[in-house]
Design an enzyme around this catalytic site. Structure first.
Site, PDB file in Angstrom:
ATOM      1  N   LEU A  24       1.077  -1.217   0.032  1.00  0.00           N
ATOM      2  CA  LEU A  24       0.050   0.069  -0.024  1.00  0.00           C
ATOM      3  C   LEU A  24       0.891   1.235  -0.112  1.00  0.00           C
ATOM      4  CD1 LEU A  24      -2.831  -1.252   2.543  1.00  0.00           C
ATOM      5  CD2 LEU A  24      -2.619  -1.446  -0.058  1.00  0.00           C
ATOM      6  N   CYS A  25       2.208   1.280  -0.355  1.00  0.00           N
ATOM      7  CA  CYS A  25       3.144   2.246  -0.347  1.00  0.00           C
ATOM      8  C   CYS A  25       2.971   3.059  -1.607  1.00  0.00           C
ATOM      9  CB  CYS A  25       4.542   1.647   0.044  1.00  0.00           C
ATOM     10  SG  CYS A  25       5.767   2.813   0.592  1.00  0.00           S
ATOM     11  N   HIS A  26       2.811   4.295  -1.510  1.00  0.00           N
ATOM     12  CA  HIS A  26       2.666   5.065  -2.980  1.00  0.00           C
ATOM     13  C   HIS A  26       4.071   4.844  -3.628  1.00  0.00           C
ATOM     14  CE1 HIS A  26      -0.771   6.739  -1.059  1.00  0.00           C
ATOM     15  NE2 HIS A  26      -1.124   6.860  -2.050  1.00  0.00           N
ATOM     16  N   MET A  51       9.011   5.120   5.049  1.00  0.00           N
ATOM     17  CA  MET A  51       9.161   3.413   4.338  1.00  0.00           C
ATOM     18  C   MET A  51      10.308   3.198   3.576  1.00  0.00           C
ATOM     19  SD  MET A  51       6.617   2.147   6.124  1.00  0.00           S
ATOM     20  CE  MET A  51       6.928   0.408   5.595  1.00  0.00           C
ATOM     21  N   GLU A  52      10.703   4.246   2.735  1.00  0.00           N
ATOM     22  CA  GLU A  52      11.765   4.209   1.912  1.00  0.00           C
ATOM     23  C   GLU A  52      12.893   4.245   2.676  1.00  0.00           C
ATOM     24  OE1 GLU A  52       8.464   5.292  -0.529  1.00  0.00           O
ATOM     25  OE2 GLU A  52       9.071   5.926   1.340  1.00  0.00           O
ATOM     26  N   ASP A 109      24.493 -11.117   3.964  1.00  0.00           N
ATOM     27  CA  ASP A 109      24.821 -12.036   2.835  1.00  0.00           C
ATOM     28  C   ASP A 109      25.960 -12.180   2.303  1.00  0.00           C
ATOM     29  OD1 ASP A 109      23.791 -13.660   0.509  1.00  0.00           O
ATOM     30  OD2 ASP A 109      24.434 -11.923  -0.693  1.00  0.00           O
TER      31      ASP A 109
END
Length: 168
Positions: free
Chosen positions: A75-77, A117-118, A132
């Site tokens: 739901l992130c733009h 969020m980014e 990793d």
């Protein structure tokens, strides 16, 4: 009490409508760290990791992740990001007996919604990349304390965690 904006009146998931929100300069800074053995940190610090420049690769991974956040978080733009900076600091993990690398992501845009969020996704992916690249020599590594440190812009203005040192 504030309501969750990602649900409509029928409690169905929705993407928030930001059409009427003004475009402002927005900044978010997130951070977190990866704990590791001292020998692993030494390999990274001296550039002797078998897979190459661990922090250089992790920096690029974090930048790519910030740009792809809307592909990962449903739901992130999708946003036109104007700046992404990924910084690493070996000296900022302040727990006795813990070695590690702190990652800070700063993300900026001019738009109708924030970039928290980014910034969070950038930190997570940068730290996962370190994991990793080093897991062959240190399976005990762990990612900790990923959170938003500050944000600027938008209706609510600026916000900063009071003392993020204790969060590391």
């Amino acid at each position: 009490m504030p309501t969750l904006t990602h649900f409509d009146a029928q409690s169905q998931a929705q993407m928030v409508d930001i059409a009427a929100k003004p475009h402002t300069h927005r900044v978010a800074v997130a951070g977190g760290y990866i704990a590791m053995q001292a020998a692993t940190l030494a390999l990274i610090s001296t550039g002797q990791a078998r897979k190459g420049d661990v922090l250089g690769v992790a920096r690029i991974a974090g930048i790519q992740a910030a740009k792809k956040t809307s592909d990962l978080i449903p739901l992130c733009h999708p946003l036109p990001l104007t700046r992404i900076a990924i910084d690493f600091d070996e000296a900022s993990v302040h727990h006795p007996g813990v070695c590690g690398i702190f990652c800070r992501a700063t993300v900026e845009t001019v738009g109708a919604t924030g970039v928290e969020m980014e910034a969070l996704v950038a930190v997570q992916v940068a730290l996962l990349t370190i994991y990793d690249m080093c897991k062959a020599v240190d399976k005990s590594m762990g990612i900790h304390g990923v959170h938003v440190l500050q944000k600027q812009g938008g209706k609510s203005g600026g916000w900063q965690i009071a003392n993020h040192e204790i969060q590391r």
